[in-house]
Design a protein around this motif. Structure first.
Motif, PDB file in Angstrom:
ATOM      1  N   ALA A   1       1.774  11.181 -15.004  1.00 39.62           N
ATOM      2  CA  ALA A   1       1.795   9.589 -14.522  1.00 39.62           C
ATOM      3  C   ALA A   1       1.861   9.718 -12.921  1.00 39.62           C
ATOM      4  CB  ALA A   1       2.821   9.047 -15.064  1.00 39.62           C
ATOM      5  N   TYR A   2       1.943   8.291 -12.680  1.00 44.80           N
ATOM      6  CA  TYR A   2       2.085   8.148 -10.959  1.00 44.80           C
ATOM      7  C   TYR A   2       3.608   8.225 -10.810  1.00 44.80           C
ATOM      8  CZ  TYR A   2      -2.762   7.317 -10.251  1.00 44.80           C
ATOM      9  OH  TYR A   2      -4.051   7.023  -9.755  1.00 44.80           O
ATOM     10  N   ALA A   3       4.135   8.655  -9.723  1.00 44.66           N
ATOM     11  CA  ALA A   3       5.408   8.757  -9.307  1.00 44.66           C
ATOM     12  C   ALA A   3       5.605   6.899  -9.273  1.00 44.66           C
ATOM     13  CB  ALA A   3       5.803   9.645  -8.114  1.00 44.66           C
ATOM     14  N   GLY A   4       6.660   6.531  -9.786  1.00 42.73           N
ATOM     15  CA  GLY A   4       6.854   5.143  -9.649  1.00 42.73           C
ATOM     16  C   GLY A   4       5.923   4.142 -10.099  1.00 42.73           C
ATOM     17  N   GLY A   5       5.090   4.797 -11.243  1.00 46.18           N
ATOM     18  CA  GLY A   5       3.948   3.685 -11.821  1.00 46.18           C
ATOM     19  C   GLY A   5       4.765   3.241 -13.108  1.00 46.18           C
ATOM     20  N   ILE A   6       3.884   2.575 -13.901  1.00 47.27           N
ATOM     21  CA  ILE A   6       4.612   2.035 -15.024  1.00 47.27           C
ATOM     22  C   ILE A   6       4.994   2.801 -15.982  1.00 47.27           C
ATOM     23  CG2 ILE A   6       1.984   1.821 -16.190  1.00 47.27           C
ATOM     24  CD1 ILE A   6       2.842  -0.716 -17.486  1.00 47.27           C
ATOM     25  N   GLU A   7       4.716   3.718 -16.326  1.00 49.30           N
ATOM     26  CA  GLU A   7       5.474   4.787 -17.241  1.00 49.30           C
ATOM     27  C   GLU A   7       6.639   5.256 -16.542  1.00 49.30           C
ATOM     28  OE1 GLU A   7       0.870   6.202 -17.246  1.00 49.30           O
ATOM     29  OE2 GLU A   7       2.423   5.332 -15.798  1.00 49.30           O
ATOM     30  N   ASP A   8       6.741   5.624 -15.430  1.00 49.82           N
ATOM     31  CA  ASP A   8       8.135   5.863 -14.817  1.00 49.82           C
ATOM     32  C   ASP A   8       9.130   4.727 -15.066  1.00 49.82           C
ATOM     33  OD1 ASP A   8       9.735   7.796 -13.517  1.00 49.82           O
ATOM     34  OD2 ASP A   8       8.641   7.707 -11.651  1.00 49.82           O
ATOM     35  N   GLN A   9       8.475   3.588 -14.575  1.00 48.97           N
ATOM     36  CA  GLN A   9       9.376   2.446 -14.415  1.00 48.97           C
ATOM     37  C   GLN A   9      10.007   2.021 -15.835  1.00 48.97           C
ATOM     38  OE1 GLN A   9       8.034  -1.116 -12.174  1.00 48.97           O
ATOM     39  NE2 GLN A   9       6.561   0.093 -11.191  1.00 48.97           N
TER      40      GLN A   9
ATOM     41  N   THR B   1       0.932  -1.145  -0.084  1.00 45.42           N
ATOM     42  CA  THR B   1       0.161  -0.050  -0.203  1.00 45.42           C
ATOM     43  C   THR B   1       0.931   1.198   0.078  1.00 45.42           C
ATOM     44  OG1 THR B   1      -1.732  -1.350   1.088  1.00 45.42           O
ATOM     45  CG2 THR B   1      -1.925   1.132   1.135  1.00 45.42           C
ATOM     46  N   MET B   2       0.626   2.153  -0.834  1.00 44.47           N
ATOM     47  CA  MET B   2       1.553   3.124  -0.817  1.00 44.47           C
ATOM     48  C   MET B   2       0.551   4.492  -1.429  1.00 44.47           C
ATOM     49  SD  MET B   2       3.163   2.498  -4.579  1.00 44.47           S
ATOM     50  CE  MET B   2       4.019   4.093  -4.751  1.00 44.47           C
ATOM     51  N   GLU B   3       0.978   5.708  -1.220  1.00 49.62           N
ATOM     52  CA  GLU B   3       0.422   6.958  -1.476  1.00 49.62           C
ATOM     53  C   GLU B   3       0.893   7.136  -2.769  1.00 49.62           C
ATOM     54  OE1 GLU B   3       1.176   9.868   1.291  1.00 49.62           O
ATOM     55  OE2 GLU B   3      -0.246   9.203   2.725  1.00 49.62           O
ATOM     56  N   ARG B   4      -0.078   7.570  -3.909  1.00 51.01           N
ATOM     57  CA  ARG B   4       0.126   7.776  -5.197  1.00 51.01           C
ATOM     58  C   ARG B   4       0.056   9.312  -5.303  1.00 51.01           C
ATOM     59  NH1 ARG B   4      -0.565   3.668  -8.407  1.00 51.01           N
ATOM     60  NH2 ARG B   4       1.068   4.472  -9.178  1.00 51.01           N
ATOM     61  N   GLN B   5       1.465   9.650  -5.799  1.00 48.87           N
ATOM     62  CA  GLN B   5       1.732  11.014  -6.027  1.00 48.87           C
ATOM     63  C   GLN B   5       1.859  11.261  -7.728  1.00 48.87           C
ATOM     64  OE1 GLN B   5       4.677  12.595  -3.402  1.00 48.87           O
ATOM     65  NE2 GLN B   5       3.202  12.418  -1.743  1.00 48.87           N
ATOM     66  N   SER B   6       1.467  12.320  -8.252  1.00 46.71           N
ATOM     67  CA  SER B   6       1.498  12.734  -9.538  1.00 46.71           C
ATOM     68  C   SER B   6       3.074  13.165  -9.912  1.00 46.71           C
ATOM     69  CB  SER B   6       0.275  13.442 -10.002  1.00 46.71           C
ATOM     70  OG  SER B   6      -0.656  13.001 -10.040  1.00 46.71           O
ATOM     71  N   THR B   7       3.402  12.714 -11.230  1.00 43.04           N
ATOM     72  CA  THR B   7       4.787  13.117 -11.503  1.00 43.04           C
ATOM     73  C   THR B   7       4.565  13.241 -13.000  1.00 43.04           C
ATOM     74  OG1 THR B   7       7.235  12.869 -11.277  1.00 43.04           O
ATOM     75  CG2 THR B   7       5.847  10.828 -12.197  1.00 43.04           C
TER      76      THR B   7
END
Length: 420
Positions: free
Chosen positions: A283-291, A265-271
């Motif tokens: 996108a989400y920080a650490g989300g699929i786009e970022d990765q 569980t994590m807090e989703r922050q935009s980036t």
């Protein structure tokens, strides 16, 4: 502990949908989020107060087959199920509710009305899906809704109460968040306000002059007891965290092998993810786009062999299907468009789609459903760089089929990996 069904609904009302609603309605994202934060507890509270209403129960059970969750933004207004439920739970108070929320959030009344329909659709769809997943009949749904009565009013944002929304009698009494009163016949009224201070109202008619001597020692004890009770209730409340412009979601953490995926569980922050061609993705920080972009820019990708890439999967974290179907939900489009942009910026990159189910249900059915969903994602991306799509069914599922829907969610995912 009772299930908080607001947690089931929040996933349908995430940042992507908020952004789309803001654009379509011509409002700010903060205003849309603020309105939803007021409407959602009110709608759930209204359902809780009408948990035995046949029309409400029929709407919930019918929501799973109506496709509400697949088109919340454009398909909620004018939906007969939603109209029926709103009339049943709010009656002639709908106008007052819309006006108050619009003023609170700083948006137009028409926008607040659209959001009320959208939130109601998300609620009906989410509760209906939960009922199907957990084999709940009408009585089970009623019990689930009635369990919400004690919590929804406490989740209204600061500045709103059931009273201010014109819904003070939503639970058949006064707003639990409003002033509580302890009263007995022909005895002083002791009032406890939100801050915990007490006030004794001794303005009463009592012909027994001698009876006042009792209160000289009884009142201090009563006040002390009330103060102790209030402090105990405050200490007994679970700690809550309020975040601005973030969503707290249960997401699947990427792992080296898909069979070893864990949940967190994590807090989703935009980036903002910037691509080599200058395109900026929200996108989400650490989300699929970022990765994915980080991986494509790394030596690990450049030097990886096909065999090594087979174990390097990236899970979508905002891509969902309508329950039991291959229809992608509206909010999934944002992440699909982002992935299209990434592939366009890396023309030599090629990917494979993988789709997975949990263990519940027939193995063959799950296998076919996952294959159809993998194909649906491949078709939605519509790119020659997507070379394959495979459904693995429950082959890599790790959670027992008798576990809760929330626990089994870890096994239901769609992912991509790169191929050489």
């Amino acid at each position: 502990m009772s299930l908080n069904i607001l947690d089931l609904i929040k996933g349908q009302l995430g940042p992507a949908l908020v952004s789309q609603a803001a654009t379509q309605l011509g409002e700010s994202e903060s205003g849309i989020s603020k309105a939803i934060s007021g409407l959602l507890p009110a709608v759930v509270g209204g359902l809780a107060n009408n948990a035995r209403n046949p029309s409400v129960l029929d709407a919930i059970t019918g929501a799973t087959s109506s496709g509400i969750l697949g088109n919340l933004l454009n398909g909620s207004s004018g939906n007969s199920l939603i109209t029926t439920v709103l009339s049943a739970i709010f009656g002639d108070k709908i106008g007052g509710l819309v006006n108050t929320v619009a003023s609170f959030a700083g948006i137009n009344n028409s926008s607040a009305n659209s959001l009320l329909n959208m939130v109601t659709g998300a609620t009906l769809g989410s509760v209906g899906k939960y009922a199907v997943d957990n084999n709940l009949g009408a009585s089970g749904i009623s019990s689930l809704l009635e369990d919400q009565k004690g919590i929804v009013s406490t989740l209204l944002p600061a500045g709103l109460s059931l009273g201010s929304l014109g819904l003070g009698n939503l639970f058949g009494g006064s707003d639990p968040a409003d002033t509580a009163r302890v009263t007995s016949y022909e005895e002083p009224k002791v009032e406890v306000n939100r801050g915990g201070n007490t006030h004794v109202n001794t303005d009463r008619h009592d012909d027994n002059a001698g009876g006042g001597s009792i209160w000289k020692w009884l009142l201090p004890l009563l006040l002390l007891g009330l103060a102790a009770w209030f402090l105990w209730k405050q200490c007994d409340k679970p700690a809550t965290t309020t975040t601005d412009s973030t969503d707290t979601l249960s997401v699947v953490e990427d792992s080296a092998a898909i069979s070893g995926t864990d949940t967190m569980t994590m807090e989703r922050q935009s980036t903002t993810v910037t691509l080599p061609n200058g395109t900026a993705l929200n996108a989400y920080a650490g989300g699929i786009e970022d990765q994915v972009v980080m991986f494509l820019n790394s030596d690990e990708y450049t030097n990886a062999t096909e065999e090594e890439l087979k174990n390097r999967w990236f899970n979508f974290d905002n891509l969902n299907f309508e329950f039991g179907t291959t229809t992608l939900t509206a909010e999934s489009q944002v992440q699909l468009e982002n992935l299209k942009a990434i592939l366009a910026a890396y023309p030599d990159a090629k990917v494979k789609i993988g789709a997975y189910t949990d263990k519940k249900g027939d193995d063959a059915v799950n296998k076919k459903l996952s294959q159809d969903r993998a194909d649906a994602v491949k078709n939605a991306l519509n790119s020659a760089q997507v070379t394959a799509a495979e459904g693995y069914g429950e082959e890599f599922a790790t959670v027992d089929e008798n576990a809760s829907d929330e626990e089994r969610e870890a096994d239901r995912k769609t992912a991509i990996r790169f191929v050489k």
